[in-house]
Design a protein around this motif. Structure first.
Motif, PDB file in Angstrom:
ATOM      1  N   PHE A  26       0.848  -0.989   0.047  1.00  0.00           N
ATOM      2  CA  PHE A  26      -0.132  -0.005   0.168  1.00  0.00           C
ATOM      3  C   PHE A  26       0.999   1.285   0.000  1.00  0.00           C
ATOM      4  CE2 PHE A  26      -3.072  -3.269   1.374  1.00  0.00           C
ATOM      5  CZ  PHE A  26      -4.269  -2.559   0.725  1.00  0.00           C
ATOM      6  N   LYS A  27       2.060   1.196   0.728  1.00  0.00           N
ATOM      7  CA  LYS A  27       3.237   2.308   0.692  1.00  0.00           C
ATOM      8  C   LYS A  27       2.386   3.577   0.910  1.00  0.00           C
ATOM      9  CE  LYS A  27       5.494  -0.103  -3.089  1.00  0.00           C
ATOM     10  NZ  LYS A  27       6.010   0.058  -4.680  1.00  0.00           N
ATOM     11  N   ASN A  28       1.712   3.642   2.074  1.00  0.00           N
ATOM     12  CA  ASN A  28       0.800   4.929   2.495  1.00  0.00           C
ATOM     13  C   ASN A  28       0.133   5.535   1.482  1.00  0.00           C
ATOM     14  OD1 ASN A  28       4.091   4.987   4.098  1.00  0.00           O
ATOM     15  ND2 ASN A  28       2.118   5.235   5.414  1.00  0.00           N
ATOM     16  N   LEU A  29      -0.348   4.815   0.359  1.00  0.00           N
ATOM     17  CA  LEU A  29      -1.329   5.356  -0.448  1.00  0.00           C
ATOM     18  C   LEU A  29      -2.720   4.736  -0.477  1.00  0.00           C
ATOM     19  CD1 LEU A  29       1.249   5.223  -3.593  1.00  0.00           C
ATOM     20  CD2 LEU A  29       0.326   7.264  -2.164  1.00  0.00           C
ATOM     21  N   GLY A  30      -2.662   3.974   0.406  1.00  0.00           N
ATOM     22  CA  GLY A  30      -4.178   3.195   0.868  1.00  0.00           C
ATOM     23  C   GLY A  30      -4.237   2.764   2.071  1.00  0.00           C
ATOM     24  N   ASP A  31      -5.430   1.854   2.498  1.00  0.00           N
ATOM     25  CA  ASP A  31      -5.546   1.211   3.868  1.00  0.00           C
ATOM     26  C   ASP A  31      -6.542   0.115   3.742  1.00  0.00           C
ATOM     27  OD1 ASP A  31      -5.871   0.533   6.554  1.00  0.00           O
ATOM     28  OD2 ASP A  31      -4.617   2.521   7.090  1.00  0.00           O
ATOM     29  N   PRO A  32      -6.125  -0.979   4.177  1.00  0.00           N
ATOM     30  CA  PRO A  32      -6.981  -2.131   3.927  1.00  0.00           C
ATOM     31  C   PRO A  32      -8.095  -2.077   4.870  1.00  0.00           C
ATOM     32  CG  PRO A  32      -5.289  -2.875   5.030  1.00  0.00           C
ATOM     33  CD  PRO A  32      -4.818  -1.575   4.584  1.00  0.00           C
ATOM     34  N   GLU A  33      -8.011  -1.297   6.016  1.00  0.00           N
ATOM     35  CA  GLU A  33      -9.348  -0.677   7.164  1.00  0.00           C
ATOM     36  C   GLU A  33      -9.216   0.577   6.925  1.00  0.00           C
ATOM     37  OE1 GLU A  33      -7.585  -4.685   7.861  1.00  0.00           O
ATOM     38  OE2 GLU A  33      -6.645  -3.055   8.670  1.00  0.00           O
ATOM     39  N   GLY A  34      -9.454   1.236   5.886  1.00  0.00           N
ATOM     40  CA  GLY A  34      -9.646   2.795   5.704  1.00  0.00           C
ATOM     41  C   GLY A  34     -10.980   3.072   5.936  1.00  0.00           C
ATOM     42  N   PHE A  35     -11.193   4.485   5.659  1.00  0.00           N
ATOM     43  CA  PHE A  35     -12.588   5.181   6.282  1.00  0.00           C
ATOM     44  C   PHE A  35     -13.517   4.772   5.284  1.00  0.00           C
ATOM     45  CE2 PHE A  35     -10.292   8.558   8.818  1.00  0.00           C
ATOM     46  CZ  PHE A  35     -10.988   7.919  10.064  1.00  0.00           C
ATOM     47  N   PHE A  36     -13.206   5.014   3.866  1.00  0.00           N
ATOM     48  CA  PHE A  36     -14.605   4.760   2.946  1.00  0.00           C
ATOM     49  C   PHE A  36     -14.614   3.124   2.655  1.00  0.00           C
ATOM     50  CE2 PHE A  36     -16.038   4.486  -1.478  1.00  0.00           C
ATOM     51  CZ  PHE A  36     -16.991   5.587  -1.220  1.00  0.00           C
ATOM     52  N   SER A  37     -13.771   2.424   2.939  1.00  0.00           N
ATOM     53  CA  SER A  37     -14.012   0.792   2.802  1.00  0.00           C
ATOM     54  C   SER A  37     -14.890   0.455   3.915  1.00  0.00           C
ATOM     55  CB  SER A  37     -12.960  -0.070   2.339  1.00  0.00           C
ATOM     56  OG  SER A  37     -11.998   0.067   3.558  1.00  0.00           O
ATOM     57  N   THR A  38     -14.773   1.170   5.097  1.00  0.00           N
ATOM     58  CA  THR A  38     -15.583   0.772   6.163  1.00  0.00           C
ATOM     59  C   THR A  38     -17.135   0.920   6.070  1.00  0.00           C
ATOM     60  OG1 THR A  38     -13.761   1.551   7.860  1.00  0.00           O
ATOM     61  CG2 THR A  38     -16.025   1.562   8.803  1.00  0.00           C
ATOM     62  N   ILE A  39     -17.554   1.866   5.068  1.00  0.00           N
ATOM     63  CA  ILE A  39     -19.034   1.770   4.830  1.00  0.00           C
ATOM     64  C   ILE A  39     -19.583   0.586   4.451  1.00  0.00           C
ATOM     65  CG2 ILE A  39     -20.720   2.899   3.177  1.00  0.00           C
ATOM     66  CD1 ILE A  39     -18.758   5.213   2.733  1.00  0.00           C
ATOM     67  N   PRO A  40     -19.234  -0.349   3.633  1.00  0.00           N
ATOM     68  CA  PRO A  40     -19.761  -1.676   3.315  1.00  0.00           C
ATOM     69  C   PRO A  40     -19.701  -2.377   4.703  1.00  0.00           C
ATOM     70  CG  PRO A  40     -18.157  -1.592   2.177  1.00  0.00           C
ATOM     71  CD  PRO A  40     -18.098  -0.131   2.634  1.00  0.00           C
ATOM     72  N   ALA A  41     -18.644  -2.462   5.491  1.00  0.00           N
ATOM     73  CA  ALA A  41     -18.511  -3.171   6.822  1.00  0.00           C
ATOM     74  C   ALA A  41     -19.688  -3.034   7.658  1.00  0.00           C
ATOM     75  CB  ALA A  41     -17.139  -2.894   7.111  1.00  0.00           C
ATOM     76  N   ILE A  42     -20.413  -1.749   7.769  1.00  0.00           N
ATOM     77  CA  ILE A  42     -21.338  -1.524   8.644  1.00  0.00           C
ATOM     78  C   ILE A  42     -22.550  -2.595   8.319  1.00  0.00           C
ATOM     79  CG2 ILE A  42     -23.271   0.217   8.992  1.00  0.00           C
ATOM     80  CD1 ILE A  42     -21.409   2.242   8.011  1.00  0.00           C
ATOM     81  N   VAL A  43     -22.222  -3.244   7.149  1.00  0.00           N
ATOM     82  CA  VAL A  43     -23.685  -3.943   6.546  1.00  0.00           C
ATOM     83  C   VAL A  43     -23.362  -5.475   7.341  1.00  0.00           C
ATOM     84  CG1 VAL A  43     -24.855  -5.251   4.858  1.00  0.00           C
ATOM     85  CG2 VAL A  43     -24.147  -2.663   4.499  1.00  0.00           C
ATOM     86  N   ASN A  44     -22.011  -5.673   7.647  1.00  0.00           N
ATOM     87  CA  ASN A  44     -21.731  -7.110   8.477  1.00  0.00           C
ATOM     88  C   ASN A  44     -22.351  -6.894   9.675  1.00  0.00           C
ATOM     89  OD1 ASN A  44     -19.004  -6.633   6.463  1.00  0.00           O
ATOM     90  ND2 ASN A  44     -19.654  -8.809   6.790  1.00  0.00           N
TER      91      ASN A  44
END
Length: 375
Positions: free
Chosen positions: A192-210
């Motif tokens: 990822f090299k400080n250019l993304g995050d596997p637990e980032g803010f935006f990808s937390t949105i679908p995790a709400i559905v879990n």
């Protein structure tokens, strides 16, 4: 009402989390015990969404008394916010622990997001949803979050990359995270090299559905009599989720690091199946002897998870001997006590299993001493 099978499910999941984290340190790992490099789903990739699902099931019991006629007070919202804040702070503690020293936190580069931070945010947002929307509205919003995330990730172009680029740094979620979080506070590992995050803010949105899926499941269980019909229903819904998630994966790949919508549905299917097995054995057939140890650690899940991560960091950051080539404590134990006679793959697995057994012992001790650490 307390659902013993849920405590057991939580204990199984925490044991899985500890095993996965310990295996993640090793260079040699059996493929099924490693995360999928990108697209796809291994058993290891099921552990985190299982915990979010469990949070939702537990929420259905803890928030069940709040209805249209008995609305939550401000004190209830403050308790939810406090719990979420503690979880987020614990996540920052784990991220910052032992950067340049045992208690020296490098605030200039500490990673903001992480596992506990995602649990914190999904718990907070899912709580607000279930407390303020009617049941039909909850279901509609859950579907909207998954479909909206899919359409956004696939069809909104990212500057310098384009639309539908599902790479570590070219996807839309990584782009949004870079706009919100300074690069030095994003995840630096796994390409990822400080250019993304596997637990980032935006990808937390679908995790709400879990979490919401767990909540819907708990609401249904809570209103039924204990019987095999519940287990059968969970199995049928689980199989349905697996089929839908798999089919969706053809157009929006199942991917944990992007937390794709297909991944949410697919992993929810497996969570339903495991809960069905626990429910049938423990609640319906009253076969419980096998599950007691899992129940014990499930009652102190967060405490054991945090302690286990801290221990792993200590093992990795400390060294046996002196000099530049001194092995880490982890590598010394792994090479001398396990790999030397069991081989690389079996050695890493045995080391991880021994670690899990150690935390089982700690969990049983805490249970017998009636030490229950709640967040």
């Amino acid at each position: 009402m307390r659902l013993t099978s849920l405590d057991v499910f939580r204990g199984i999941t925490i044991a899985g989390m500890i095993l996965v984290n310990m295996m993640g340190v090793a260079d040699d790992v059996y493929p099924l015990l490693a995360h999928a490099d990108w697209n796809g789903c291994t058993p290891t990739d099921l552990v985190f969404p299982f915990f979010l699902f469990i949070v939702g099931v537990a929420m259905s019991f803890s928030l069940s008394k709040y209805t249209e006629a008995n609305k939550p007070t401000s004190a209830v919202y403050w308790r939810i916010l406090r719990r979420a804040a503690i979880l987020f702070a614990l996540g920052l503690l784990l991220n910052g622990f032992w950067n340049k020293g045992v208690w020296t936190f490098d605030l200039s580069s500490i990673r903001i997001m992480g596992v506990l931070q995602r649990i914190s945010l999904t718990y907070l947002l899912a709580s607000l949803i279930v407390l303020n929307l009617p049941r039909k509205g909850q279901w509609i919003l859950a579907a909207a979050l998954l479909i909206g995330y899919w359409l956004t990730m696939m069809y909104i172009p990212v500057p310098d990359y384009g639309a539908g680029i599902l790479t570590r740094t070219g996807n839309f979620a990584a782009y949004i995270d870079r706009q919100i979080i300074p690069k030095m506070h994003l995840y630096a590992g796994d390409g990822f090299k400080n250019l993304g995050d596997p637990e980032g803010f935006f990808s937390t949105i679908p995790a709400i559905v879990n979490v919401l899926t767990g909540y819907f499941t708990g609401q249904w269980i809570r209103t039924q009599y204990v019987q095999s019909r519940i287990s059968i229903g969970l199995v049928l819904f689980g199989i349905g989720c697996l089929i839908i998630g798999w089919a969706w994966g053809w157009t929006f790949p199942i991917n944990k690091k992007l937390w794709t919508s297909s991944y949410v549905v697919f992993t929810s299917g497996w969570a339903l199946l495991l809960l069905a097995a626990c429910y049938e054995l423990i609640e319906v057939r009253l076969i419980r002897r096998w599950s007691k140890a899992f129940e014990m650690i499930g009652l102190n899940a967060i405490a054991l998870f945090v302690a286990s991560v801290l221990l792993i960091k200590i093992l990795v950051k400390t060294h046996i001997g002196s000099g530049e080539n001194a092995p880490s404590t982890y590598n010394w134990i792994y090479q001398n006590l396990f790999a030397s006679w069991a081989g690389a793959l079996n050695g890493s697995l045995l080391f991880a299993l021994i670690t899990v057994l150690f935390w089982f012992a700690m969990g049983i001790l805490m249970y017998r001493q009636r030490w229950f650490i709640k967040v």
